[in-house]
Design a protein around this motif. Structure first.
Motif, PDB file in Angstrom:
ATOM      1  N   VAL A  20      -1.762  -9.182  -2.474  1.00 29.92           N
ATOM      2  CA  VAL A  20      -0.946  -8.159  -3.125  1.00 29.92           C
ATOM      3  C   VAL A  20      -1.461  -6.776  -2.764  1.00 29.92           C
ATOM      4  CG1 VAL A  20      -0.189  -7.234  -5.353  1.00 29.92           C
ATOM      5  CG2 VAL A  20      -0.489  -9.693  -5.068  1.00 29.92           C
ATOM      6  N   VAL A  21      -0.531  -5.891  -2.430  1.00 34.33           N
ATOM      7  CA  VAL A  21      -0.841  -4.478  -2.244  1.00 34.33           C
ATOM      8  C   VAL A  21       0.010  -3.707  -3.239  1.00 34.33           C
ATOM      9  CG1 VAL A  21      -0.722  -2.502  -0.684  1.00 34.33           C
ATOM     10  CG2 VAL A  21      -1.454  -4.707   0.189  1.00 34.33           C
ATOM     11  N   ARG A  22      -0.634  -2.838  -3.992  1.00 30.39           N
ATOM     12  CA  ARG A  22       0.073  -2.015  -4.970  1.00 30.39           C
ATOM     13  C   ARG A  22       0.364  -0.645  -4.376  1.00 30.39           C
ATOM     14  NH1 ARG A  22      -2.847  -5.459  -7.742  1.00 30.39           N
ATOM     15  NH2 ARG A  22      -1.977  -6.409  -9.605  1.00 30.39           N
ATOM     16  N   VAL A  23       1.591  -0.195  -4.575  1.00 29.14           N
ATOM     17  CA  VAL A  23       2.006   1.135  -4.144  1.00 29.14           C
ATOM     18  C   VAL A  23       2.213   1.941  -5.411  1.00 29.14           C
ATOM     19  CG1 VAL A  23       3.733   2.489  -2.911  1.00 29.14           C
ATOM     20  CG2 VAL A  23       3.139   0.194  -2.094  1.00 29.14           C
ATOM     21  N   GLU A  52       2.865  -3.709   4.170  1.00 31.44           N
ATOM     22  CA  GLU A  52       3.186  -4.943   4.898  1.00 31.44           C
ATOM     23  C   GLU A  52       2.344  -5.073   6.166  1.00 31.44           C
ATOM     24  OE1 GLU A  52       7.372  -4.913   5.636  1.00 31.44           O
ATOM     25  OE2 GLU A  52       7.873  -5.167   3.530  1.00 31.44           O
ATOM     26  N   GLU A  53       2.150  -3.967   6.879  1.00 28.27           N
ATOM     27  CA  GLU A  53       1.324  -3.989   8.096  1.00 28.27           C
ATOM     28  C   GLU A  53      -0.114  -4.373   7.766  1.00 28.27           C
ATOM     29  OE1 GLU A  53       1.775  -0.117   9.805  1.00 28.27           O
ATOM     30  OE2 GLU A  53       3.741  -0.591  10.655  1.00 28.27           O
ATOM     31  N   HIS A  54      -0.661  -3.824   6.684  1.00 29.47           N
ATOM     32  CA  HIS A  54      -2.028  -4.168   6.291  1.00 29.47           C
ATOM     33  C   HIS A  54      -2.143  -5.658   5.974  1.00 29.47           C
ATOM     34  CE1 HIS A  54      -5.933  -4.226   4.391  1.00 29.47           C
ATOM     35  NE2 HIS A  54      -5.377  -4.823   3.350  1.00 29.47           N
ATOM     36  N   LEU A  55      -1.202  -6.186   5.213  1.00 30.92           N
ATOM     37  CA  LEU A  55      -1.248  -7.602   4.853  1.00 30.92           C
ATOM     38  C   LEU A  55      -1.170  -8.496   6.086  1.00 30.92           C
ATOM     39  CD1 LEU A  55       0.984  -7.528   1.671  1.00 30.92           C
ATOM     40  CD2 LEU A  55      -1.473  -7.956   1.779  1.00 30.92           C
ATOM     41  N   ALA A  56      -0.327  -8.130   7.037  1.00 29.91           N
ATOM     42  CA  ALA A  56      -0.181  -8.932   8.255  1.00 29.91           C
ATOM     43  C   ALA A  56      -1.430  -8.845   9.132  1.00 29.91           C
ATOM     44  CB  ALA A  56       1.040  -8.477   9.039  1.00 29.91           C
TER      45      ALA A  56
END
Length: 72
Positions: A20-23, A52-56
């Motif tokens: 999970v990434v929180r914005v 999304e780029e960070h998660l990928a």
């Protein structure tokens, strides 16, 4: 005092682990923070794309639960 908005970008990796990434938005400033590794970045434009780029790249988490078809 400006309002604070928060949204999340969720992806799963090939092992079924959720990342999970929180914005978070405060006025015009947006902060992106990864709940998995603590990575943090400010982003004025396209914060969800950067999340999304960070998660990928960092977690190989590319399975989008909203775009996945239900299993039968």
């Amino acid at each position: 005092m400006s309002p604070i908005d928060e949204s999340t970008v969720r992806r799963w990796d090939q092992h079924g682990r959720e990342h999970v990434v929180r914005v978070r938005r405060t006025g015009v400033q947006r902060t992106i923070q990864c709940a998995t590794c603590g990575w943090r970045r400010r982003a004025q434009f396209l914060p969800w794309l950067k999340a999304e780029e960070h998660l990928a790249e960092a977690h190989q988490a590319t399975v989008d639960p909203a775009g996945a078809e239900p299993s039968r």
